[in-house]
Structures are given as C-alpha cells and as structure tokens.
Write an enzyme that holds these catalytic residues in place. Structure first.
Site: not given
Ligand code: GFB
Length: 315
Positions: A108-110, A137, A141, A180
């Site tokens: 994963s890119s994270c 996580y 990975k 996500h």
């Molecule tokens: O997609 P996401 O949950 O994960 O959140 P990451 C991306 C951004 O969207 C963050 C914002 O800045 C969140 O605060 N966001 C805004 C929201 N509204 C929402 C919402 O309703 N739900 C969610 N989920 N986010 C993940 C990693 O990071 O990326 C994993 O935690 C994985 O490990 C994945 O690698 C690809 O992009 O921040």
C-alpha cells in the site's frame, strides 16, 4: 502463467481480490483457487500449511488483508498489525515451502514515510517516520514487502510486491466507521440527498479533518489489470508503485462527489477527526516504463461506482 495454471487468489471476496478474479476470468484463466475466511483462517499457521499441502497452487495473488480507512486504522491498531503480519507470514512462507512459481504481494502507498518528497518514488521506502494513524498497518505491509524481497535473496523465490495508491470500485466497504473516504462520501451524500429530496432539507453532511490533505485515487479494475500485467511480465526486488500520478484535495473530492450525487445541502468539516498524511502521490514512472497506465479517469470511475451502488435505490 499459463491459462490452465493453478492460481490462488487470497482475499477473493474483497474489493481487490474480486477484481483480480474478474480480470483473470476475462483473460481466460479458469483454474482458480478460492477460500472464504470461514473456509480458511489465514491467520492460522496450521490451516494455511494444510491448505497449501492440499491445493499446491502454482501462482499466488496475496490480496487478503485487514484494511480500512483512517478511523479504522487508528482504532483497531493491534488487529491491523497482528492479523496482517499473520496472514502474510503464513501465505508467503507456505508459498516458499510448497514451491509456488510466483507470488504477488499487495502492499500500500501508506507504507511510505509521512513526509516523503512528492511524487513518491519506490526508493523512498524506510527513509523517514510513518504517519501515526496507520503505522501498525504500514509496519505489517513493510514486513510483507521485506519478506518477499528476502525470500527472493535467500531462497531464490520469485515473489514480487506492488504498492497501490488509494483504491475505490465495486465491492468497496461502505460502513461509515471503517470505510475509506471515497465510499464514505458517496454514502453520506447519497443519504443526505434522499432526505433533502423527500423533505426539502437535510442535516449538513459531516466530513472529517480539514479537507486539505491530497490523495490519489485509482479504480480497482485498473489495479487488477496492472497486477495481471506485472504478474506476467515483471520480476525483481523493487516493489512497483501503481497509481494514476494525479491527486486532488479531499475538499475537491467532496465537491466532485457532491455534484455527481446531486446534493444541494451544506457540508461541515469535523476537525476533531484526523487528516492523516498531508499528501500521498505516487511516482508512477516505473510502472509506465514497464508498459502499464491507468485507463479509468476519476470522474468517470466515481460516476460509474455511484450508479451501480446507489442510483435508483434508497440507501
Ligand atoms: O481514505 P481515508 O480514510 O484514509 O481518509 P487515508 C483520507 C482523508 O479523507 C483523510 C478525510 O484526511 C480523512 O480525514 N475524510 C473526510 C474522510 N471525510 C471522511 C470520511 O467520512 N471518511 C473517511 N474515511 N475519511 C488510509 C490508511 O489512509 O489509506 C490505510 O489509513 C490505507 O492504511 C489507505 O493505506 C489506502 O488515505 O488517510
């Protein structure tokens, strides 16, 4: 990989695994091995060993993992670390023990450092501190990538790994606590629109963080094409980034989704929720030079996912 090769897709019910299965079937591969998590507990060394002994797959796509959005990663930290380590240790080690010809590990890119220079090259791995929300996580990975690399070095295996950017597409997770951002926003806007259409008003849609972070999004069917292509053509110890090479802010993403859904009410940003890493744009020059490029643009991809998942249905 021949049309009748025996191919095990670990995680075939998930968004990535199911897309890889669709791609393999489309290409005429029919000797596919699948097990649900009820049938095979990938965290059990004994069960995974018995499964490999019985099935002896020739090729393995390791797409099984505990995954989730920023909140899930931050909340279930022990499970993200333990379950992912166990799954990949078992599958990678048994692939070695049973002479799997080639394995692809989905990372994963994270896993790159939080403050990597952008766009992120494959060589930036382990060059700085990780983002705290997804450190468990990412550590798991990174261990998977290193297992592949070192099984190649010590045992002469042919195990490759890929680093997909943030994904979306069919079979995504729409549970608002663990999803996500992209599927979460589709659902939030859709439910608010239904309320707005029925009553002429709705609660504001609450989004997380500041909206300032930048993210890159790839349709999972493009990822599956890349995985299939690299499984057939690529060999090496460098993990390959897979993305579009383009990113947008979460604010822009929210506006885009709001328009696609047709929601006319208000948005509010809950800054008590974490932003996560400020930017995560992959350098995709390696995968481009190997001969793959994404085909589905973000607008088109989101519109298709929205139509298939929500349109003409009540959420
Ligand atoms: O997609 P996401 O949950 O994960 O959140 P990451 C991306 C951004 O969207 C963050 C914002 O800045 C969140 O605060 N966001 C805004 C929201 N509204 C929402 C919402 O309703 N739900 C969610 N989920 N986010 C993940 C990693 O990071 O990326 C994993 O935690 C994985 O490990 C994945 O690698 C690809 O992009 O921040």
């Amino acid at each position: 990989m021949e049309k009748d090769s025996k191919i095990y897709i670990a995680g075939h019910t998930g968004m990535v695994g199911s897309s890889i299965v669709r791609q393999l079937e489309l290409e005429g591969y029919s000797n596919l091995v699948r097990r649900t998590s009820q049938e095979l507990d990938l965290t059990s060394q004994q069960a995974v060993s018995a499964f490999f002994q019985e099935e002896k797959p020739e090729f393995v796509f390791l797409a099984a993992a505990k995954v989730g959005g920023i909140e899930a990663n931050n909340t279930y930290r022990a499970q993200f670390l333990y379950e992912n380590l166990m799954i990949q240790n078992n599958v990678i080690h048994q692939s070695y023990v049973h002479g799997v010809k080639k394995l692809m590990f989905l990372a994963s890119s994270c896993i790159y450092p939080k403050l990597s220079p952008q766009p992120i090259k494959e060589s930036y791995l382990l060059s700085g501190k990780l983002e705290s929300t997804n450190e468990p996580y990412a550590i798991a990975k990174i261990a998977g990538v290193k297992l592949c690399e070192n099984y190649n070095c010590q045992y002469g295996c042919n195990f490759i790994s890929v680093m997909p950017t943030n994904l979306y597409g069919p079979n995504d997770n729409y549970d608002l606590e663990t999803a996500h951002v992209l599927p979460a926003l589709l659902r939030k806007f859709h439910e608010a629109k239904i309320q707005f259409d029925r009553t002429g008003q709705s609660e504001p849609v609450e989004l997380w963080g500041t909206g300032a972070p930048l993210r890159e999004f790839l349709h999972v069917d493009d990822l599956a094409k890349a995985c299939f292509y690299l499984m057939k053509t690529y060999q090496g110890n460098t993990s390959v980034n897979i993305g579009t090479g383009q990113d947008i802010s979460i604010k822009e993403l929210a506006e885009t989704i709001r328009k696609i859904v047709g929601f006319k009410g208000k948005l509010i940003w809950n800054e008590d929720k974490p932003d996560g890493t400020p930017r995560k744009l992959l350098d995709v020059s390696l995968v481009h030079s190997l001969g793959w490029k994404h085909q589905i643009e973000l607008l088109e991809g989101i519109a298709e996912v929205y139509k298939n998942k929500f349109k003409n249905q009540d959420a």
